[in-house]
Design an enzyme around this catalytic site. Structure first.
Site, PDB file in Angstrom:
ATOM      1  N   LYS A  32      16.518 -11.086   7.028  1.00 18.61           N
ATOM      2  CA  LYS A  32      17.632 -11.165   7.991  1.00 18.61           C
ATOM      3  C   LYS A  32      17.778 -12.584   8.541  1.00 18.61           C
ATOM      4  O   LYS A  32      18.892 -13.085   8.666  1.00 18.61           O
ATOM      5  CB  LYS A  32      17.358 -10.159   9.124  1.00 18.61           C
ATOM      6  CG  LYS A  32      18.388 -10.135  10.215  1.00 18.61           C
ATOM      7  CD  LYS A  32      18.335  -8.829  10.974  1.00 18.61           C
ATOM      8  CE  LYS A  32      17.212  -8.775  11.988  1.00 18.61           C
ATOM      9  NZ  LYS A  32      17.460  -9.567  13.207  1.00 18.61           N
ATOM     10  N   SER A  33      16.674 -13.210   8.872  1.00 21.49           N
ATOM     11  CA  SER A  33      16.739 -14.575   9.431  1.00 21.49           C
ATOM     12  C   SER A  33      17.321 -15.546   8.411  1.00 21.49           C
ATOM     13  O   SER A  33      18.178 -16.376   8.734  1.00 21.49           O
ATOM     14  CB  SER A  33      15.335 -15.068   9.796  1.00 21.49           C
ATOM     15  OG  SER A  33      14.830 -14.345  10.870  1.00 21.49           O
ATOM     16  N   ARG A 134      20.165  -9.771  27.089  1.00 18.78           N
ATOM     17  CA  ARG A 134      19.078 -10.695  26.727  1.00 18.78           C
ATOM     18  C   ARG A 134      19.384 -12.088  27.268  1.00 18.78           C
ATOM     19  O   ARG A 134      20.419 -12.674  26.932  1.00 18.78           O
ATOM     20  CB  ARG A 134      18.907 -10.722  25.193  1.00 18.78           C
ATOM     21  CG  ARG A 134      18.483  -9.350  24.665  1.00 18.78           C
ATOM     22  CD  ARG A 134      18.420  -9.314  23.161  1.00 18.78           C
ATOM     23  NE  ARG A 134      17.398 -10.205  22.639  1.00 18.78           N
ATOM     24  CZ  ARG A 134      17.167 -10.381  21.345  1.00 18.78           C
ATOM     25  NH1 ARG A 134      17.882  -9.715  20.449  1.00 18.78           N
ATOM     26  NH2 ARG A 134      16.225 -11.198  20.942  1.00 18.78           N
ATOM     27  N   SER A 177       9.608 -20.108  20.139  1.00 20.89           N
ATOM     28  CA  SER A 177      10.748 -19.340  19.639  1.00 20.89           C
ATOM     29  C   SER A 177      11.420 -20.095  18.497  1.00 20.89           C
ATOM     30  O   SER A 177      11.846 -21.242  18.658  1.00 20.89           O
ATOM     31  CB  SER A 177      11.750 -19.109  20.782  1.00 20.89           C
ATOM     32  OG  SER A 177      13.025 -18.822  20.265  1.00 20.89           O
ATOM     33  N   GLN A 179      14.204 -19.244  17.231  1.00 20.21           N
ATOM     34  CA  GLN A 179      15.641 -19.317  17.510  1.00 20.21           C
ATOM     35  C   GLN A 179      15.941 -20.529  18.381  1.00 20.21           C
ATOM     36  O   GLN A 179      16.910 -21.251  18.140  1.00 20.21           O
ATOM     37  CB  GLN A 179      16.096 -18.026  18.186  1.00 20.21           C
ATOM     38  CG  GLN A 179      16.010 -16.838  17.237  1.00 20.21           C
ATOM     39  CD  GLN A 179      16.551 -15.566  17.838  1.00 20.21           C
ATOM     40  OE1 GLN A 179      16.739 -15.454  19.036  1.00 20.21           O
ATOM     41  NE2 GLN A 179      16.798 -14.581  16.997  1.00 20.21           N
ATOM     42  N   ASP A 329       8.038  -9.842  15.220  1.00 22.67           N
ATOM     43  CA  ASP A 329       8.870  -8.654  15.033  1.00 22.67           C
ATOM     44  C   ASP A 329       8.059  -7.444  14.549  1.00 22.67           C
ATOM     45  O   ASP A 329       8.609  -6.359  14.369  1.00 22.67           O
ATOM     46  CB  ASP A 329       9.998  -8.952  14.033  1.00 22.67           C
ATOM     47  CG  ASP A 329      11.014  -9.924  14.627  1.00 22.67           C
ATOM     48  OD1 ASP A 329      11.132  -9.979  15.869  1.00 22.67           O
ATOM     49  OD2 ASP A 329      11.675 -10.639  13.857  1.00 22.67           O
ATOM     50  N   LYS A 356      13.391  -8.767  23.714  1.00 17.90           N
ATOM     51  CA  LYS A 356      13.917  -8.465  22.373  1.00 17.90           C
ATOM     52  C   LYS A 356      15.023  -7.413  22.515  1.00 17.90           C
ATOM     53  O   LYS A 356      15.563  -7.241  23.587  1.00 17.90           O
ATOM     54  CB  LYS A 356      12.785  -7.991  21.454  1.00 17.90           C
ATOM     55  CG  LYS A 356      11.728  -9.071  21.198  1.00 17.90           C
ATOM     56  CD  LYS A 356      12.312 -10.242  20.432  1.00 17.90           C
ATOM     57  CE  LYS A 356      11.292 -11.340  20.200  1.00 17.90           C
ATOM     58  NZ  LYS A 356      11.913 -12.582  19.716  1.00 17.90           N
ATOM     59  N   ARG A 404      13.668  -1.718  15.386  1.00 19.52           N
ATOM     60  CA  ARG A 404      12.242  -1.745  15.020  1.00 19.52           C
ATOM     61  C   ARG A 404      11.457  -0.639  15.731  1.00 19.52           C
ATOM     62  O   ARG A 404      10.445  -0.165  15.217  1.00 19.52           O
ATOM     63  CB  ARG A 404      11.648  -3.124  15.272  1.00 19.52           C
ATOM     64  CG  ARG A 404      12.377  -4.201  14.454  1.00 19.52           C
ATOM     65  CD  ARG A 404      11.609  -5.465  14.271  1.00 19.52           C
ATOM     66  NE  ARG A 404      12.505  -6.560  13.903  1.00 19.52           N
ATOM     67  CZ  ARG A 404      12.949  -6.799  12.670  1.00 19.52           C
ATOM     68  NH1 ARG A 404      12.575  -6.044  11.670  1.00 19.52           N
ATOM     69  NH2 ARG A 404      13.771  -7.804  12.432  1.00 19.52           N
TER      70      ARG A 404
HETATM   71  C1  S3P Z   1      14.252 -14.926  14.702  1.00 22.33           C
HETATM   72  C2  S3P Z   1      13.234 -15.341  15.485  1.00 22.33           C
HETATM   73  C3  S3P Z   1      12.478 -14.446  16.374  1.00 22.33           C
HETATM   74  C4  S3P Z   1      12.643 -12.990  15.958  1.00 22.33           C
HETATM   75  C5  S3P Z   1      14.064 -12.634  15.674  1.00 22.33           C
HETATM   76  C6  S3P Z   1      14.637 -13.516  14.580  1.00 22.33           C
HETATM   77  C7  S3P Z   1      14.987 -15.948  13.913  1.00 22.33           C
HETATM   78  O1  S3P Z   1      12.940 -14.606  17.694  1.00 22.33           O
HETATM   79  O2  S3P Z   1      12.124 -12.139  16.965  1.00 22.33           O
HETATM   80  O3  S3P Z   1      14.141 -11.285  15.264  1.00 22.33           O
HETATM   81  O4  S3P Z   1      15.789 -15.587  13.045  1.00 22.33           O
HETATM   82  O5  S3P Z   1      14.758 -17.135  14.166  1.00 22.33           O
HETATM   83  P1  S3P Z   1      12.332 -15.767  18.621  1.00 22.33           P
HETATM   84  O6  S3P Z   1      12.217 -16.944  17.788  1.00 22.33           O
HETATM   85  O7  S3P Z   1      13.296 -15.985  19.739  1.00 22.33           O
HETATM   86  O8  S3P Z   1      11.013 -15.229  19.113  1.00 22.33           O
END
Ligand code: S3P
Length: 446
Positions: A32-33, A134, A177, A179, A329, A356, A404
């Site tokens: 997914k990422s 969030r 993180s 993200q 995750d 989350k 999840r």
């Molecule tokens: C993700 C990073 C994670 C993860 C999320 C997807 C990403 O979050 O929990 O499901 O795609 O970079 P964080 O980096 O904020 O912990």
């Protein structure tokens, strides 16, 4: 499968009473990422990128729709997706309405934020009820320091003002993180001066790997990432999306906990920033074999073999800031596994799990207690003492629309061998729409 089909499949086809182990060989669904990053980077690139095996799940589709609304042409035929890149950082002004709906996609929201922060037009990001709860504070603060202008609070819906300039930043990320790291890299590439980002702990590095594939190298030394302004366009590429270890985790733990499992997972990520679960399983001596690695989209992938745990006692799990990023995750399914290990598993320094899709520390505790688990919630973690023979919940189960949690509860009901109604199952469409069909097939020895 869409949400309704998932709920229907659970009602009509899911029969945990008949299940023994998971058997056969299976292709792990796409990551997914990486799917969302591939779409976004391809949209910025010069030329047409070809993505094979983009994950057909709701989060990815929301990110894809947002890019289409921003004027990007995306064509799909079976396993192939072509993205006609705009060849630069500037999107076309939004045609009719400034609103982009990201649904449940946290990654889509957080990666589009820095891109929308330097556009000639104002836009608004909206999401579903869970995404709108969030907090975005960790993103908005550094982006504002770089010159981005937002109005609204620290949550969606958020308005991002038209803005011509972003400036470089020297910034120590306050949380581990991926993200946040990715958002700041994307902002820094558009800035007029160099940036230096210092991360707190290792997190998934798909942005770094994929940017390189799209022709943008980053200077990374230890925890420091130096980003130079990058006024040129990214370069289109062809890539195949590897399997998502966070989806595979549910099959791996189900195989371990059910008797007579012999499961082979193909196309499993071997990216060191994503396979904390495999390392934890190796540490406790679980019957798992990690095969040799291949490369897909600048990512290592390989085969994983899993068999059922034997009757012997397996030691508990220890998760803290050193390995949390590699299992961020996987905490719901690892918590279920911990109920079957001997001793007290400790998950600490994990307060980010409260933000989350649900407050996962709270929901995991509440739902696993319904099965009789000995689990205690702390402000930043969980302690789980096992082994506990799961018993039939006396109250209804609820995944609170967290994909999840929903998949963890399905695996728990398989281990119990009883079909239990679960509210909020449709959310599985977010990341793994075919989870139930894959599970049913593997429990029939696919
Ligand atoms: C993700 C990073 C994670 C993860 C999320 C997807 C990403 O979050 O929990 O499901 O795609 O970079 P964080 O980096 O904020 O912990």
């Amino acid at each position: 499968m869409n949400e309704q089909q998932i709920i229907e499949t659970f009602k009509t086809k899911f029969q945990p009473q008949l299940t023994t182990g998971l058997r056969g060989s299976y292709r792990v669904p796409s990551d997914k990422s990486i799917s969302q990053r591939a779409l976004i980077f391809a949209a910025l690139a010069q030329g047409t990128s070809e993505i094979t095996h983009l994950l057909p799940a709701a989060d990815v589709q929301h990110t894809q729709k947002a890019l289409t609304d921003l004027g990007i042409q995306i064509v799909q035929r079976q396993r192939l997706t072509w993205v006609v890149g705009q060849g630069g950082w500037q999107f076309k002004p939004l045609a009719t309405r400034p609103q982009l709906d990201l649904g449940n996609s946290g990654t889509g929201t957080r990666l589009l934020l820095p891109l929308l922060s330097r556009q000639s037009f104002t836009s608004q990001l909206v999401g579903d009820a869970s995404l709108s709860q969030r907090p975005l504070t960790n993103f908005l603060e550094p982006l504002q320091k770089m010159g981005a202008k937002f109005s609204g609070g620290n949550y969606l819906p958020l308005t991002i003002q038209a803005n011509q300039q972003l400036h470089g930043i020297a910034y120590q990320l306050p949380v581990a993180s991926a993200q946040l790291k990715s958002a700041l890299i994307l902002a820094a590439l558009q800035a007029d001066t160099p940036s230096q980002l210092v991360t707190l702990a290792p997190t998934r590095d798909h942005t770094e790997r994929l940017l390189r594939l799209f022709g943008v190298p980053l200077a990374i030394q230890g925890r420091t990432i130096k980003v130079l302004p990058w006024q040129r366009p990214l370069q289109a590429t062809a890539l195949t999306v590897p399997g998502d270890p966070s989806s595979a985790a549910f099959m791996i733990v189900a195989a371990l906990l059910l008797p007579d499992s012999h499961l082979q997972l193909n196309n499993h990520s071997l990216n060191p920033t994503r396979i904390g679960l495999l390392h934890l399983l190796q540490q406790i001596g679980a019957p798992i074999v990690i095969g040799s690695s291949d490369q897909l989209a600048a990512e290592p992938v390989g085969q994983i073999g899993v068999q059922s745990l034997t009757d012997r006692a397996y030691p508990p799990l220890q998760i803290d800031q050193h390995n949390l990023g590699q299992v961020i995750d996987e905490i719901p399914i690892l918590s279920l596994l911990a109920t079957q290990l001997t001793g007290t598993s400790v998950i600490k320094q994990a307060a980010s799990l409260r933000h989350k899709e649900t407050d996962r520390l709270h929901v995991i505790t509440e739902q696993l207690r319904l099965f009789g688990a000995q689990i205690t919630e702390q402000s930043d973690g969980l302690t789980i003492t096992g082994p506990t023979k799961l018993h039939l919940p006396t109250e209804p189960l609820n995944a609170y629309d967290d994909h999840r949690i929903a998949m963890m509860l399905i695996v728990a009901s398989l281990v119990l061998g009883q079909k239990i109604p679960i509210a909020g199952l449709g959310s599985i469409a977010t990341s793994y729409p075919d989870f139930l069909t894959d599970l049913i097939q593997l429990s029939q020895g696919a």
